[in-house]
Design an enzyme around this catalytic site. Structure first.
Site, short mmCIF file in Angstrom:
data_model
loop_
_atom_site.label_atom_id
_atom_site.label_comp_id
_atom_site.label_asym_id
_atom_site.label_seq_id
_atom_site.Cartn_x
_atom_site.Cartn_y
_atom_site.Cartn_z
CB VAL A 72 53.38 73.38 65.03
CG1 VAL A 72 52.65 72.05 64.98
CG2 VAL A 72 52.63 74.37 65.91
CB CYS A 73 57.48 72.42 61.50
SG CYS A 73 56.13 72.92 60.42
CB THR A 74 60.54 72.81 65.90
OG1 THR A 74 61.05 73.72 64.91
CG2 THR A 74 61.66 72.39 66.84
#
Length: 186
Positions: A72-74
């Site tokens: 999700v951070c990516t």
């Protein structure tokens, strides 16, 4: 009659409940729109130090994320990367911040071709000052990470928009951020 602790649902791990009594006043203390954002002094991927005040004169989007290279951070950081023309056209600097060390952030930045600074809050003081400490990261008990959060500041460092998620799997509303940015510039 014994009193049972009041528990609330944990959306990330439904089998684990959160006791309301364990939430402290400091946990609930949050910054508010209209306040000056707390300054910081954090290293980038090359160990150069950056203060928030270095970005004054431009709007600034602070994107706090829990863990470099996580799915999700990516996705989130790549959306910001792919929106850089919009940000630049609105006189806005984008800054990513996590508790990951500079070396992990460097790998993340290089692998994902991120075109904005990634700063390391390795001492976790900034996430504390912003009121966005996530007490556990996944099943890693007591591993304090940043809650996925977005703070949009005007050119004077005044907070104009805040979005904080208690669920690290939820992305911000990117259209809402763009609309708020246009509002700041008008």
């Amino acid at each position: 009659m014994s009193s049972q602790p009041v528990q609330i649902e944990n959306l990330l791990w439904p089998d684990r409940k959160i006791n309301i009594e364990q939430i402290t006043i400091k946990d609930m203390a949050k910054l508010k729109e209209g306040e000056v954002a707390p300054d910081f002094d954090l290293p980038d991927i090359d160990m150069n130090m950056h203060k928030l005040r270095d970005f004054r004169g431009k709007n600034t989007l602070l994107a706090f994320f829990p863990a470099a290279e996580s799915p999700v951070c990516t996705t989130e950081m790549c959306v910001f990367r792919d929106s850089m023309n919009d940000f630049e056209n609105n006189n806005t600097a984008v800054v990513g911040i996590s508790v990951d060390g500079p070396f992990a952030n460097k790998i993340f930045k290089v692998n994902r071709h991120l075109n904005f600074p990634l700063l390391s809050d390795y001492k976790k003081g900034t996430i504390s000052n912003y009121g966005i400490v996530m007490k556990d990261l996944g099943r890693l008990k007591d591993y304090n990470a940043a809650k996925r959060s977005v703070f949009l500041l005007d050119k004077n460092g005044i907070i104009k928009y805040i979005w904080i998620s208690d669920n690290p799997l939820v992305e911000p509303n990117y259209d809402e951020i763009r609309n708020k940015l246009k509002e700041i510039n008008n």
